[in-house]
Design a protein around this motif. Structure first.
Motif, PDB file in Angstrom:
ATOM      1  N   ASN B  70       0.833  -1.204   0.000  1.00 24.71           N
ATOM      2  CA  ASN B  70       0.000   0.000   0.000  1.00 24.71           C
ATOM      3  C   ASN B  70       0.864   1.247   0.000  1.00 24.71           C
ATOM      4  OD1 ASN B  70      -2.506  -1.483   0.482  1.00 24.71           O
ATOM      5  ND2 ASN B  70      -1.536  -1.931   2.444  1.00 24.71           N
ATOM      6  N   GLU B  71       0.350   2.271  -0.613  1.00 21.28           N
ATOM      7  CA  GLU B  71       1.039   3.543  -0.558  1.00 21.28           C
ATOM      8  C   GLU B  71       0.015   4.605  -0.171  1.00 21.28           C
ATOM      9  OE1 GLU B  71       3.015   5.329  -4.099  1.00 21.28           O
ATOM     10  OE2 GLU B  71       4.720   4.232  -3.269  1.00 21.28           O
ATOM     11  N   ALA B  72       0.459   5.584   0.625  1.00 21.44           N
ATOM     12  CA  ALA B  72      -0.474   6.597   1.096  1.00 21.44           C
ATOM     13  C   ALA B  72      -0.989   7.437  -0.069  1.00 21.44           C
ATOM     14  CB  ALA B  72       0.199   7.487   2.115  1.00 21.44           C
ATOM     15  N   ALA B  73      -2.251   7.814   0.035  1.00 24.95           N
ATOM     16  CA  ALA B  73      -2.853   8.744  -0.916  1.00 24.95           C
ATOM     17  C   ALA B  73      -3.844   9.563  -0.109  1.00 24.95           C
ATOM     18  CB  ALA B  73      -3.562   7.997  -2.033  1.00 24.95           C
ATOM     19  N   TYR B  74      -4.341  10.635  -0.669  1.00 23.95           N
ATOM     20  CA  TYR B  74      -5.220  11.505   0.107  1.00 23.95           C
ATOM     21  C   TYR B  74      -6.511  11.795  -0.633  1.00 23.95           C
ATOM     22  CZ  TYR B  74      -0.940  12.105   2.704  1.00 23.95           C
ATOM     23  OH  TYR B  74       0.173  11.851   3.427  1.00 23.95           O
ATOM     24  N   ASP B  75      -7.585  11.856   0.130  1.00 21.85           N
ATOM     25  CA  ASP B  75      -8.864  12.327  -0.405  1.00 21.85           C
ATOM     26  C   ASP B  75      -9.074  13.745   0.120  1.00 21.85           C
ATOM     27  OD1 ASP B  75      -9.342   9.982  -1.636  1.00 21.85           O
ATOM     28  OD2 ASP B  75     -10.902   9.285  -0.262  1.00 21.85           O
ATOM     29  N   ILE B  76      -9.451  14.654  -0.771  1.00 23.05           N
ATOM     30  CA  ILE B  76      -9.825  15.990  -0.310  1.00 23.05           C
ATOM     31  C   ILE B  76     -11.329  15.942  -0.012  1.00 23.05           C
ATOM     32  CG2 ILE B  76      -9.907  18.445  -0.881  1.00 23.05           C
ATOM     33  CD1 ILE B  76      -7.103  17.576  -1.081  1.00 23.05           C
ATOM     34  N   MET B  77     -11.681  16.311   1.225  1.00 24.08           N
ATOM     35  CA  MET B  77     -13.076  16.231   1.650  1.00 24.08           C
ATOM     36  C   MET B  77     -13.682  17.632   1.657  1.00 24.08           C
ATOM     37  SD  MET B  77     -13.093  13.010   2.330  1.00 24.08           S
ATOM     38  CE  MET B  77     -14.619  12.724   3.208  1.00 24.08           C
ATOM     39  N   VAL B  78     -15.018  17.675   1.591  1.00 30.05           N
ATOM     40  CA  VAL B  78     -15.684  18.972   1.657  1.00 30.05           C
ATOM     41  C   VAL B  78     -16.936  18.876   2.518  1.00 30.05           C
ATOM     42  CG1 VAL B  78     -17.047  18.601  -0.447  1.00 30.05           C
ATOM     43  CG2 VAL B  78     -16.543  20.928   0.306  1.00 30.05           C
ATOM     44  N   ILE B  79     -17.189  19.915   3.308  1.00 26.93           N
ATOM     45  CA  ILE B  79     -18.453  20.049   4.028  1.00 26.93           C
ATOM     46  C   ILE B  79     -19.117  21.305   3.468  1.00 26.93           C
ATOM     47  CG2 ILE B  79     -19.552  20.357   6.271  1.00 26.93           C
ATOM     48  CD1 ILE B  79     -17.071  19.036   7.502  1.00 26.93           C
ATOM     49  N   PRO B  80     -20.106  21.125   2.567  1.00 20.50           N
ATOM     50  CA  PRO B  80     -20.642  22.248   1.785  1.00 20.50           C
ATOM     51  C   PRO B  80     -21.091  23.436   2.640  1.00 20.50           C
ATOM     52  CG  PRO B  80     -21.471  20.182   0.943  1.00 20.50           C
ATOM     53  CD  PRO B  80     -20.722  19.854   2.196  1.00 20.50           C
ATOM     54  N   ARG B  81     -21.708  23.144   3.794  1.00 22.94           N
ATOM     55  CA  ARG B  81     -22.232  24.230   4.622  1.00 22.94           C
ATOM     56  C   ARG B  81     -21.133  25.197   5.060  1.00 22.94           C
ATOM     57  NH1 ARG B  81     -27.577  25.673   5.183  1.00 22.94           N
ATOM     58  NH2 ARG B  81     -27.295  27.623   6.280  1.00 22.94           N
ATOM     59  N   GLN B  82     -19.921  24.667   5.201  1.00 24.80           N
ATOM     60  CA  GLN B  82     -18.846  25.493   5.739  1.00 24.80           C
ATOM     61  C   GLN B  82     -18.042  26.189   4.649  1.00 24.80           C
ATOM     62  OE1 GLN B  82     -16.537  22.926   8.228  1.00 24.80           O
ATOM     63  NE2 GLN B  82     -18.284  22.341   9.469  1.00 24.80           N
ATOM     64  N   VAL B  83     -18.371  25.864   3.390  1.00 23.26           N
ATOM     65  CA  VAL B  83     -17.601  26.485   2.311  1.00 23.26           C
ATOM     66  C   VAL B  83     -17.969  27.959   2.215  1.00 23.26           C
ATOM     67  CG1 VAL B  83     -17.211  26.502  -0.169  1.00 23.26           C
ATOM     68  CG2 VAL B  83     -17.422  24.341   1.038  1.00 23.26           C
ATOM     69  N   LYS B  84     -16.940  28.808   2.317  1.00 26.51           N
ATOM     70  CA  LYS B  84     -17.174  30.250   2.205  1.00 26.51           C
ATOM     71  C   LYS B  84     -16.775  30.676   0.796  1.00 26.51           C
ATOM     72  CE  LYS B  84     -18.483  31.043   6.407  1.00 26.51           C
ATOM     73  NZ  LYS B  84     -17.597  30.922   7.557  1.00 26.51           N
ATOM     74  N   LYS B  85     -17.082  31.912   0.463  1.00 28.21           N
ATOM     75  CA  LYS B  85     -16.675  32.437  -0.836  1.00 28.21           C
ATOM     76  C   LYS B  85     -15.168  32.263  -0.998  1.00 28.21           C
ATOM     77  CE  LYS B  85     -20.297  35.739  -1.836  1.00 28.21           C
ATOM     78  NZ  LYS B  85     -20.958  36.234  -0.615  1.00 28.21           N
ATOM     79  N   LEU B  86     -14.753  31.728  -2.132  1.00 29.68           N
ATOM     80  CA  LEU B  86     -13.328  31.498  -2.311  1.00 29.68           C
ATOM     81  C   LEU B  86     -12.906  31.817  -3.736  1.00 29.68           C
ATOM     82  CD1 LEU B  86     -12.517  27.850  -3.046  1.00 29.68           C
ATOM     83  CD2 LEU B  86     -14.818  28.422  -2.442  1.00 29.68           C
ATOM     84  N   ASP B  87     -11.617  31.971  -3.907  1.00 32.69           N
ATOM     85  CA  ASP B  87     -11.060  32.214  -5.225  1.00 32.69           C
ATOM     86  C   ASP B  87     -11.037  30.883  -5.981  1.00 32.69           C
ATOM     87  OD1 ASP B  87      -9.635  32.725  -7.450  1.00 32.69           O
ATOM     88  OD2 ASP B  87      -7.990  33.774  -6.443  1.00 32.69           O
ATOM     89  N   THR B  88     -12.107  30.628  -6.697  1.00 33.97           N
ATOM     90  CA  THR B  88     -12.278  29.325  -7.342  1.00 33.97           C
ATOM     91  C   THR B  88     -11.104  28.980  -8.250  1.00 33.97           C
ATOM     92  OG1 THR B  88     -14.590  29.917  -7.407  1.00 33.97           O
ATOM     93  CG2 THR B  88     -13.977  27.899  -8.517  1.00 33.97           C
ATOM     94  N   LEU B  89     -10.658  29.983  -9.002  1.00 33.96           N
ATOM     95  CA  LEU B  89      -9.598  29.739  -9.969  1.00 33.96           C
ATOM     96  C   LEU B  89      -8.309  29.283  -9.286  1.00 33.96           C
ATOM     97  CD1 LEU B  89     -10.226  30.017 -12.893  1.00 33.96           C
ATOM     98  CD2 LEU B  89      -8.855  32.111 -12.972  1.00 33.96           C
ATOM     99  N   ALA B  90      -7.949  30.009  -8.225  1.00 30.47           N
ATOM    100  CA  ALA B  90      -6.723  29.659  -7.493  1.00 30.47           C
ATOM    101  C   ALA B  90      -6.863  28.278  -6.865  1.00 30.47           C
ATOM    102  CB  ALA B  90      -6.446  30.701  -6.414  1.00 30.47           C
TER     103      ALA B  90
END
Lengths: 419, 613
Positions: B70-90
Motif C-alpha cells: 500500500n502507498e499513502a494517498a489523500y482524499d480531499i473532503m468537503v463540508i458544503p455548509r462550511q464552504v465560504k466564498k473562495l477564489d475558485t480559480l486559485a
C-alpha cells in the motif's frame, strides 16, 4: 340553546391559549432553525419559517371554521369521515409519492399532503362514535373485535406506506379503551412485554428466563393465594419465557436493519456515531450545550448551522434546548403537560360519552407524540419519525393536530347543550 | 349503559402524563445542568468523524517476496455548509482540476448533504498533496483524509490479483460493514480474500471549530476505535516463474498454468495478453479499465480459468486410462492404422501399424484412440452403448473435467463434458459410438480450461490423485479454507494403469520419434503430450501438457497458445523452458528462449504469410 348566536361562547380559553403558545414557540424554533444570516422578513415564503407562517394562519382559519360548524356534525358524520380517510389512505398507496422511503404523500403541484396525519382524528371520531352507541356491551367479543378493527385498518394501511412511526401512534388508543372500561391488563401486559423485550436484548434470554422462574418460584412459596393457582402461575411463566425466546427472532427477522440499529443505539448495545446514533448524539449535544438559560434567540450555533439533521421537523425540540436552555425546555414540557391534564379534565366533564371518548382520544394521541418525540431527542426513546404536535414544521401535521384539538374544543363548548 | 363507573381510571392516566413530565424534566436537568460533557465551552464547537482507514493486507509470493503493498494517498473532503466564498480559480489551480469539475463535485456533495463531509477529490498522490496541504487551510470547508492505494512490485499477474474499487450501492446493502467511499476487492484474489485483506476501519471523533480547525479529541476518546490492519496473504505463486512465463507468452494469445503436483499449489497462472495491474489503481482506474475492456484481444479475460478449448490429443491419455480401468483394452492390445485412409477418423501421423498403447500415445495415433473409445462404449460389461457412455462420463468427470474446482480460483468456468442426456436430446435417443466419435480424440463438444489441463498433468504425475488447485499458501484465520483446499481427490482409475502413460509421455521427449524430442534435456526427465486442436474460427491451437522430473514430479503444467499451429512448435518449448526455469533457475538454451520471447503470434498477417509459403 343559549349562546347559539355567539360561536365563541363557552369555549375553553385556557386550552386555546396553550395551543397558541405552543404554535408560537414552534414557529420561533423553526425560524431560528431555518433562517440564514439575512432575513428577508417573515413573509419570505421560500424559507421554511415563511411557509410555516402561512400554515399557521390557515390553521387558525381552520380552527375558527370548526368552531362555527354545528357540534353534532362531527358525531353524525364520524363514520363517513373515517371511511373517506380510509379510501384516501388506500389511494396514497397507489398514487402517492415517495418521500424519504415512505410512500405517504399526495403531491399536487408544489403542495404535499400526508393523509396519515389526518387519519388520527378520523379514527378518534369513529372510535368515539362506535363506543358511544346505545346499549353497547364492551364485554362482548364482537364489540372488542369491532373496536380493534377500527384501530387496525388505518394503522395497517399506514404501515403499508412504510411509515412505521405514524402507525405506532395507534397504540395510544389503548389509553382510551382503558378509560372506557376495557381490562387494564392490556396495558399491564404491554408494559411487561416492553420491559422483557429490553431486558432480553440487554442481558440475553437465559438470564431473563432465570429471573422469571425465580420470581415465579418466590411467588409460589411466599403468597398463599397463588399456591392454589399453581397451573395459572406456571402458565404465565411459560408464556413469558416463550415471549423471551421469540425476542431475538422477531428482532432479527421482523425489524428493518435501521430500526434494529436505533434500538441498539438507544440501549447502548451499539455505538454508531455515523449512522443511527448521529442524530441523537448531535441532538443531545445541542440540548446539553444550552445549559440553564440557553444561548439566546438565534444564537444556537449547532442548530443554526444544521448540525442536527431533521431539526425543523422531528428534532425541533433541540432548538428550544440549545437557545432557551433548561428554562425553555421546562416551559415547553410543562405547557404540554398542562394541555394534557386540561384535556383529561375537560373530557371528564362531558355529558355525552361520544365527547368524552373523543377527548381521551385527543389526549392519548398527543401524549404518544410528545412522549416519543421529546423522548428521542434526549435519548430516552428510540428514533421514531413522528412530529412534535404544534411545533414541528409541516402543514399536514399542524392542520391535523389543529383539527384534532378543535373538534374537541367545539364538543366541549357545546357540552351544556347535550341533554 | 355502562354497568360500572370507570372514572377513577382518569387518575391512572393523569399519573402517566405526570410521570412522563417528571422523567423529561429530570433527564433535561441532567443533560443541561449536571452533565458537563455536553456543555462545550465555545458555543460553536462541532464534532467531526474521522475514519481511520486500515491498511489493506499485503500479498507475498511463496518465497515471501512482496507482490502487493500500500502507498499513502489523500482524499480531499468537503463540508458544503462550511464552504465560504473562495477564489475558485486559485483553488482549482492548486488541486490541478478544471472549474467545471469544481462546480460538479460541489453540487454532488451538496446533493448528498450540507453538513456531512463528502469526498471532493479522490486519491491525490503523496507528491501532489505536499503542496496542497500547505494552502488547504485557507479554504473553509475543505480538509484532507488519508487513504491507501494498492501498488504492485512487479507488473505481472493482473488477472489473478484482480483489483479493488469503491463499493457500490449493492455492496453496502449486502454488508453493513461498508460505508460510501470504502474500497472493496472487485475481482481476483482481492475479491476472494476481501474479508481477510480489508481489516477494520477505526473512528476518531474530534471537535472542530467553525473554521474547521481540529480542537482535540471528543469526550477523551470515549467513542474512538482503532483501525485494525488487514491480514497479510502469502500466495503459492512463484514470482520468478510467473514473470518468466509472462515474458515467454508476450505477443501471444493463450495461457500457462503450472501446479505443484504434491500440494495442488498453483505456481504460476499466466493469461496472455496480460496487463500491468498498476494501471487499475488510483484516479486513472476507470479510464484504463475501459481501454482494456474495449480492446479487441480481450486482455481482461483470464484465459487460464475462463478460456475453454477442446483438449485435442492431450485427452487421448484420459481415454487410454479409462479404457484400461474399464478393461476395454490392455497394455498389449493392438489396433491397426491405415494413416490418412483410416475410417472413421483419419490419422495424420506417420508410424508403424498395427501398434500398441505406448506407441499410440507417443505417435498420437487417432485410429488407435477411436478403437479404444469404441471399446469403452461397447464394453460387453454393459451390453448397452449408453450405459457404456455413462460409465465413461463418470470416469472422465473424476479427473476434474466438466466442473470447477471451487477453490480460490477467480472466475473459473467448468468447461463441458457432454452428458448422456445431452446426446439423447440432440439425437432423439438414437446415437452410438460412431455419432460421438470426435470425443475419442478430444474434439467435438468437449471443452476444458487450461487449469483443468494442468490438473490432468498433476493427476498423471501423481498416478491418479490430486489436491484441488489453489493460491492460498498462508493466511491467518483461514484454517477452514485450508481444510477444503487440502482435501485429496482420487480419480476412478487405479494407479497401476498410470505407469504406461507416464512412460509413453517420457518418450514424447526422449523417444526418437517423440513429438517434443527437440526440447529434450539431459538433466531433467520431462514427460509431456502435445495437442493440436482444430479450431473452426481460425488456425489450430497449440497445446501441451507436461510434468517433471518423472521420478519425483515437482511441477505439472499446461500450455495453450491460440492459433499457433502444432502443439510441438510453440506450446512444447514454452512448457520445457518453464520446467527448466522452475527446477534449475534458468536455461542454457538461449536461442530457443530468445526465439520464443520475440515471436509475435498476434500479428494478423502471420497466418496469411504462412499459408503463402
Amino acid at each position: 340553546m343559549r349562546n347559539r348566536e355567539y360561536i365563541f361562547g363557552n369555549i375553553d380559553w385556557l386550552t386555546v391559549t396553550l395551543y397558541l403558545l405552543l404554535v408560537l414557540m414552534g414557529w420561533l424554533s423553526i425560524f431560528t432553525a431555518s433562517a440564514g444570516e439575512d432575513i428577508a422578513g417573515i413573509f419570505d415564503f421560500s424559507e421554511r419559517y415563511g411557509k410555516q407562517f402561512i400554515w399557521i394562519i390557515l390553521a387558525i382559519i381552520l380552527a375558527i371554521m370548526i368552531l362555527i360548524v354545528e357540534a353534532k356534525f362531527f358525531s353524525a358524520f364520524s363514520f363517513w369521515i373515517y371511511g373517506f380517510l380510509i379510501v384516501i389512505l388506500i389511494g396514497v398507496l397507489f398514487f402517492g409519492s415517495m418521500v424519504a422511503g415512505s410512500k405517504s404523500w399526495f403531491k399536487i403541484a408544489n403542495f404535499a399532503i400526508q393523509p396519515a396525519e389526518f387519519a388520527k382524528f378520523a379514527t378518534a371520531l369513529a372510535l368515539a362514535r362506535y363506543l358511544s352507541t346505545l346499549n353497547i356491551d364492551i364485554s362482548q367479543l364482537k364489540t372488542k373485535l369491532y373496536t380493534l378493527g377500527i384501530l387496525f385498518f388505518p394503522a395497517a394501511l399506514i404501515l403499508l406506506q412504510n411509515d412505521t412511526g405514524s402507525a405506532l401512534v395507534y397504540f395510544a388508543f389503548a389509553l382510551v379503551l382503558f378509560r372506557e372500561g376495557f381490562s387494564g391488563m392490556i396495558i399491564v401486559i404491554g408494559i411487561v412485554m416492553g420491559v422483557l423485550f429490553v431486558l432480553t436484548l440487554l442481558l440475553g434470554e437465559y438470564w431473563v428466563i432465570a429471573g422469571l422462574s425465580a420470581i415465579g418460584l418466590l411467588t409460589f412459596l411466599l403468597k398463599k393465594k397463588w399456591r392454589k393457582q399453581f397451573k395459572l402461575l406456571l402458565g404465565i411463566v411459560i408464556m413469558a419465557s416463550t415471549f423471551v425466546f421469540s425476542v431475538h427472532y422477531s428482532f432479527e427477522n421482523v425489524l428493518e436493519p435501521h430500526q434494529k440499529k436505533r434500538i441498539n443505539v438507544l440501549l447502548g448495545i451499539e455505538q454508531d456515531l455515523q449512522g443511527a446514533g448521529y442524530n441523537v448524539n448531535q441532538s443531545k449535544i445541542a440540548i446539553g450545550s444550552g445549559g440553564l438559560t440557553g444561548k439566546g434567540f438565534r444564537n444556537g450555533m449547532l442548530t443554526r448551522n444544521h448540525f442536527v439533521p431533521e431539526q425543523s421537523t422531528d428534532f425541533i425540540f433541540c432548538t428550544v434546548g440549545e437557545e432557551w436552555g433548561f428554562f425553555g425546555t421546562s416551559v415547553v414540557v410543562l405547557t404540554f403537560l398542562a394541555l394534557l391534564i386540561r384535556l383529561v379534565h375537560m373530557a371528564e366533564r362531558q355529558r355525552s360519552r361520544f365527547s368524552r371518548i373523543y377527548g381521551y382520544g385527543v389526549a392519548s394521541v398527543l401524549f404518544f407524540h410528545i412522549a416519543i418525540n421529546i423522548g428521542m431527542t434526549i435519548g430516552l426513546a428510540p428514533v421514531v419519525g413522528i412530529p412534535l404536535p404544534f411545533f414541528s414544521y409541516g402543514g399536514s401535521s399542524l392542520w391535523a393536530f389543529t383539527i384534532l384539538l378543535f373538534i374537541f374544543i367545539k364538543q366541549d363548548a357545546n357540552r351544556l347543550n347535550v341533554l | 349503559m355502562y354497568l360500572k363507573d370507570y372514572s377513577g381510571r382518569k387518575y391512572v392516566i393523569i399519573g402517566m402524563f405526570i410521570l412522563m413530565g417528571i422523567l423529561f424534566l429530570l433527564r433535561l436537568f441532567y443533560l443541561q445542568i449536571i452533565d458537563n460533557s455536553y456543555k462545550l465551552s465555545a458555543d460553536n464547537i462541532v464534532l467531526r468523524n474521522i475514519r481511520e482507514y486500515p491498511p489493506r493486507g499485503c500479498v507475498y509470493d511463496r518465497s515471501n517476496n512482496l507482490l502487493i503493498y500500500n502507498e499513502a494517498a489523500y482524499d480531499i473532503m468537503v463540508i458544503p455548509r462550511q464552504v465560504k466564498k473562495l477564489d475558485t480559480l486559485a483553488f482549482c489551480r492548486l488541486l490541478g482540476i478544471d472549474t467545471s469539475v469544481f462546480i460538479a463535485q460541489l453540487k454532488k456533495a451538496k446533493r448528498y448533504s450540507y453538513y456531512k463531509p463528502s469526498v471532493f477529490l479522490k486519491q491525490v498522490s503523496k507528491q501532489d498533496m505536499g503542496k496542497i496541504e500547505e494552502k488547504l487551510f485557507m479554504y473553509d470547508g475543505f480538509y484532507s483524509q488519508t487513504r491507501t492505494l494498492r501498488h504492485y512490485t512487479h507488473p505481472i499477474a493482473g488477472h489473478l490479483f484482480g483489483n479493488i474499487g469503491e463499493v457500490g450501492q449493492s455492496d453496502m446493502e449486502h454488508d453493513p460493514f461498508y460505508k460510501a467511499g470504502d474500497y472493496i476487492g472487485k475481482s481476483g484474489i482481492e475479491r476472494y480474500y476481501e474479508k481477510f485483506l480489508r481489516g477494520k476501519s477505526g473512528l476518531t471523533v474530534v471537535e472542530v471549530d467553525v473554521h474547521n480547525r481540529v480542537k482535540g479529541s471528543y469526550m477523551e476518546g470515549k467513542f474512538d476505535t482503532l483501525a485494525v490492519p488487514g491480514k497479510d496473504l502469502v500466495l503459492t505463486i512463484d514470482l520468478n516463474l510467473q514473470e518468466y512465463g509472462e515474458q515467454l507468452m508476450q505477443n501471444k494469445k493463450g495461457s500457462v498454468v503450472a501446479i505443484d503436483p504434491k500440494t495442488g499449489e498453483i505456481l504460476a497462472l499466466i493469461s496472455s495478453p496480460a496487463y500491468d495491474p498498476n494501471l487499475l489503481v488510483g484516479r486513472e482506474r476507470t479510464k484504463n479499465y475501459n481501454l482494456l475492456l474495449n480492446d479487441s484481444i480481450l486482455p481482461l479475460m483470464n484465459r487460464a480459468t475462463m478460456g475453454t478449448y477442446p483438449p485435442g490429443s492431450t485427452f487421448k491419455m484420459v481415454n487410454a486410462l479409462v479404457a484400461l480401468q474399464e478393461n476395454a483394452i490392455t497394455q498389449n492390445t493392438y489396433f491397426s492404422c491405415q494413416g490418412k485412409r483410416t475410417s472413421p477418423i483419419k490419422c495424420t501421423h506417420d508410424h508403424v501399424s498395427p501398434l500398441k498403447l505406448d506407441m499410440a500415445i507417443q505417435q498420437s495415433c487417432n485410429s488407435y484412440f477411436w478403437n479404444t473409445f469404441n471399446a469403452i462404449l461397447n464394453n460387453h460389461k454393459f451390453r448397452d452403448v449408453h450405459k457404456g457412455y455413462e460409465s465413461w462420463y463418470r470416469d472422465v468427470v473424476s479427473f476434474g473435467f466438466g466442473h470447477g474446482f471451487k477453490t480460490d480460483i477467480p472466475y473459473e468456468v467448468g468447461g463441458n463434458i457432454p452428458s448422456k442426456d445431452y446426446y439423447d436430446k440432440a439425437y432423439n435417443g438414437r446415437w452410438n459410438a460412431m455419432t460421438v466419435r470426435s470425443l475419442s480424440i478430444g474434439q467435438g463438444e468437449i471443452l476444458v480450461t487450461p487449469i483443468q489441463l494442468a490438473n490432468l498433468g498433476v493427476i498423471i504425475a501423481n498416478k491418479g490423485s490430486f489436491y484441488p488447485p489453489h493460491f492460498l499458501k498462508k493466511l491467518e484465520g483461514s484454517d477452514s479454507l485450508m481444510t477444503v483446499f487440502n482435501k485429496l481427490y482420487r480419480t476412478s482409475v487405479a494407479s497401476l494403469h498410470f505407469d504406461i502413460v507416464q512412460e509413453s509421455m517420457l518418450e514424447v521427449f526422449d523417444g526418437d520419434h517423440g513429438t517434443a524430442r527437440y526440447y529434450r534435456l539431459d538433466s531433467i526427465r520431462q514427460c509431456g503430450k502435445t495437442g493440436t486442436v482444430q479450431n473452426p474460427h481460425g488456425d489450430d491451437h497449440s497445446l501441451f501438457i507436461a510434468f517433471a522430473p518423472m521420478e519425483n514430479p515437482q511441477i505439472a503444467l499446461a500450455v495453450v497458445v491460440e492459433n499457433a499451429g502444432y502443439g510441438s512448435t510453440w506450446a512444447a518449448p514454452i512448457a520445457s523452458l518453464m520446467i527448466e526455469k522452475f527446477l534449475k533457475g534458468g536455461t542454457k538454451r538461449l536461442e530457443l528462449e530468445k526465439k520464443i520471447m520475440e515471436v509475435n503470434l498476434l500479428d494478423p498477417n502471420r497466418s496469411e504469410k504462412r499459408k503463402a509459403q
